[in-house]
Design a protein around this motif. Structure first.
Motif, PDB file in Angstrom:
ATOM      1  N   LEU A 141       0.827  -1.209   0.000  1.00 26.56           N
ATOM      2  CA  LEU A 141       0.000   0.000   0.000  1.00 26.56           C
ATOM      3  C   LEU A 141       0.862   1.261   0.000  1.00 26.56           C
ATOM      4  O   LEU A 141       0.558   2.227  -0.692  1.00 26.56           O
ATOM      5  N   ILE A 142       1.968   1.234   0.767  1.00 27.54           N
ATOM      6  CA  ILE A 142       2.878   2.390   0.793  1.00 27.54           C
ATOM      7  C   ILE A 142       3.515   2.588  -0.580  1.00 27.54           C
ATOM      8  O   ILE A 142       3.695   3.713  -1.057  1.00 27.54           O
ATOM      9  N   GLY A 143       3.855   1.477  -1.235  1.00 25.21           N
ATOM     10  CA  GLY A 143       4.510   1.543  -2.535  1.00 25.21           C
ATOM     11  C   GLY A 143       3.686   2.221  -3.604  1.00 25.21           C
ATOM     12  O   GLY A 143       4.241   2.824  -4.539  1.00 25.21           O
ATOM     13  N   ILE A 144       2.376   2.140  -3.493  1.00 26.11           N
ATOM     14  CA  ILE A 144       1.498   2.788  -4.476  1.00 26.11           C
ATOM     15  C   ILE A 144       1.782   4.295  -4.529  1.00 26.11           C
ATOM     16  O   ILE A 144       1.727   4.914  -5.597  1.00 26.11           O
ATOM     17  N   VAL A 145       2.128   4.872  -3.380  1.00 25.20           N
ATOM     18  CA  VAL A 145       2.415   6.310  -3.313  1.00 25.20           C
ATOM     19  C   VAL A 145       3.903   6.601  -3.535  1.00 25.20           C
ATOM     20  O   VAL A 145       4.271   7.484  -4.307  1.00 25.20           O
ATOM     21  N   VAL A 146       4.779   5.825  -2.869  1.00 26.95           N
ATOM     22  CA  VAL A 146       6.206   6.158  -2.817  1.00 26.95           C
ATOM     23  C   VAL A 146       6.948   5.844  -4.115  1.00 26.95           C
ATOM     24  O   VAL A 146       7.778   6.646  -4.574  1.00 26.95           O
ATOM     25  N   THR A 147       6.681   4.699  -4.716  1.00 27.02           N
ATOM     26  CA  THR A 147       7.435   4.296  -5.917  1.00 27.02           C
ATOM     27  C   THR A 147       7.348   5.322  -7.047  1.00 27.02           C
ATOM     28  O   THR A 147       8.388   5.721  -7.599  1.00 27.02           O
ATOM     29  N   PRO A 148       6.159   5.801  -7.426  1.00 25.01           N
ATOM     30  CA  PRO A 148       6.099   6.829  -8.478  1.00 25.01           C
ATOM     31  C   PRO A 148       6.806   8.126  -8.094  1.00 25.01           C
ATOM     32  O   PRO A 148       7.364   8.808  -8.961  1.00 25.01           O
ATOM     33  N   LEU A 149       6.805   8.477  -6.802  1.00 32.82           N
ATOM     34  CA  LEU A 149       7.462   9.712  -6.369  1.00 32.82           C
ATOM     35  C   LEU A 149       8.971   9.646  -6.573  1.00 32.82           C
ATOM     36  O   LEU A 149       9.593  10.597  -7.054  1.00 32.82           O
ATOM     37  N   TRP A 150       9.587   8.515  -6.213  1.00 35.12           N
ATOM     38  CA  TRP A 150      11.029   8.354  -6.401  1.00 35.12           C
ATOM     39  C   TRP A 150      11.397   8.481  -7.879  1.00 35.12           C
ATOM     40  O   TRP A 150      12.342   9.195  -8.233  1.00 35.12           O
ATOM     41  N   LEU A 151      10.658   7.800  -8.730  1.00 36.59           N
ATOM     42  CA  LEU A 151      10.966   7.843 -10.161  1.00 36.59           C
ATOM     43  C   LEU A 151      10.699   9.223 -10.751  1.00 36.59           C
ATOM     44  O   LEU A 151      11.418   9.691 -11.635  1.00 36.59           O
ATOM     45  N   GLY A 152       9.653   9.873 -10.251  1.00 34.25           N
ATOM     46  CA  GLY A 152       9.297  11.195 -10.752  1.00 34.25           C
ATOM     47  C   GLY A 152      10.387  12.224 -10.548  1.00 34.25           C
ATOM     48  O   GLY A 152      10.521  13.174 -11.331  1.00 34.25           O
ATOM     49  N   LEU A 153      11.202  12.063  -9.502  1.00 32.78           N
ATOM     50  CA  LEU A 153      12.287  13.006  -9.237  1.00 32.78           C
ATOM     51  C   LEU A 153      13.284  13.073 -10.382  1.00 32.78           C
ATOM     52  O   LEU A 153      13.899  14.110 -10.636  1.00 32.78           O
ATOM     53  N   PHE A 154      13.445  11.957 -11.115  1.00 35.43           N
ATOM     54  CA  PHE A 154      14.471  11.894 -12.158  1.00 35.43           C
ATOM     55  C   PHE A 154      13.885  11.843 -13.568  1.00 35.43           C
ATOM     56  O   PHE A 154      14.448  12.402 -14.497  1.00 35.43           O
ATOM     57  N   LEU A 155      12.746  11.177 -13.725  1.00 34.61           N
ATOM     58  CA  LEU A 155      12.162  11.108 -15.065  1.00 34.61           C
ATOM     59  C   LEU A 155      11.583  12.449 -15.488  1.00 34.61           C
ATOM     60  O   LEU A 155      11.570  12.785 -16.666  1.00 34.61           O
TER      61      LEU A 155
END
Length: 332
Positions: A138-152
């Motif tokens: 459930l945490i990953g649904i929010v956190v994973t896109p945020l980490w990638l968004g910083l660089f993509l």
């Protein structure tokens, strides 16, 4: 000690070989609507995931907060920070693509079933393992896109967080919420047929992997990766695992965790979910041909974590049994 090849890992290898030999079946002009089947399958996977989550057990699991904090910090912060250390070393576009694949791996949630099984074998804190493995997704649904968004976002790539979260809400969050709401009615049934649901999950994952690698092979995405680079990627995967495993154990010792809690921290805090990785990759990386490289580190990590953790769990269990027998003999 005898090792058995994990059937799911073997299935992944077969699927990748099939994609290499017959890429036209899963390519853009393929005869089957694999894209649509995969999208529907993703929603069903997370519906069943919510159906099996017990709200009561989740609430009761909040008590051991130090252990939960260590596990989730390792999963979503320590892993990505280690990968970030190598960002200044990137020189080519190919280097950057591989690094993004590692950042994706590092930002993923933990596994559910294998984490609990391995903690059980090593005789760790099973309730805490169940809680952390469940809440991690459930945490990953929010956190994973945020980490990638910083660089993509900075790269100029088509990475629209609004659109991505919209897809996550429709394909992941809503099915999970529906499952949670229906848990009181169908939760027991879901647990009863858990083996069948697990088989369904893995079948959808294999289908998505096949589709992704078909597109990658069709467009020669792997032409920039030679055998030497593949070996380096595999070594980096092993290294990443062991660094996190060591640091998790170090922190657990400093916090004076019990042996059971330390086992749970190290086993749950070092795992990454191929199921979530495949699903998230399909949503976060719309270009099917790019998914082959994106999924490569997580597939290698999945295979290695099963091998390493199986060995460690068995060794710890054997050592505990020997210590127990020795204690009984000494006190007779």
């Amino acid at each position: 000690m005898k090792f058995k090849i994990d059937k799911f890992v073997l299935s992944i290898i077969i699927v990748v070989i099939a994609a290499y030999l017959f890429p036209e079946l899963g390519g853009k002009s393929g005869p089957l609507p694999l894209e649509r089947i995969g999208s529907i399958g993703i929603s069903l996977i997370f519906f069943f995931y919510g159906l099996k989550l017990s709200p009561e057990k989740t609430k009761s699991g909040l008590k051991n907060w130090k252990l939960h904090l260590v596990i989730q910090t390792c999963t979503f912060l320590l892993f990505p920070l280690i990968v970030l250390c190598f960002y200044p070393l990137l020189q080519t576009e190919n280097d950057r693509n591989i690094w993004i694949a590692f950042l994706f791996l590092a930002s993923l949630p933990s596994t559910v079933s294998s984490s609990v099984v391995m903690v059980s074998i090593a005789r760790g804190n099973i309730p805490a393992a169940i809680f952390n493995a469940s809440i991690s997704g459930l945490i990953g649904i929010v956190v994973t896109p945020l980490w990638l968004g910083l660089f993509l976002n900075n790269s100029g790539a088509n990475y629209d967080l609004g659109e991505i979260y919209s897809k996550l809400i429709t394909e992941v969050v809503i099915p999970v919420v529906l499952g949670l709401l229906l848990h009181r009615y169908w939760g027991t049934l879901a647990q009863k047929y858990n083996d069948y649901l697990t088989f369904f999950d893995k079948s959808i994952i294999l289908l998505i992997i096949y589709k992704s690698f078909c597109s990658s092979f069709e467009e020669n995405v792997f032409s920039g990766i030679d055998a030497f680079e593949l070996v380096l990627i595999a070594l980096a995967v092993f290294g990443l695992f062991y660094v996190v495993y060591f640091l998790t154990g170090f922190v657990s010792n400093r916090l004076e965790f019990s042996t059971e809690d330390k086992i749970t921290a190290q086993f749950c805090g070092t795992k990454k979910s191929l199921v979530h990785g495949t699903v998230f990759a399909k949503i976060l990386f719309p270009n099917p041909s790019a998914m082959g490289i994106i999924l490569l580190p997580i597939m290698l990590f999945h295979a290695s974590q099963i091998f390493i953790i199986s060995f460690l769990a068995s060794s710890i269990s054997t050592r505990k049994e020997e210590n127990k027998l020795s204690y009984v003999v000494e006190n007779k």
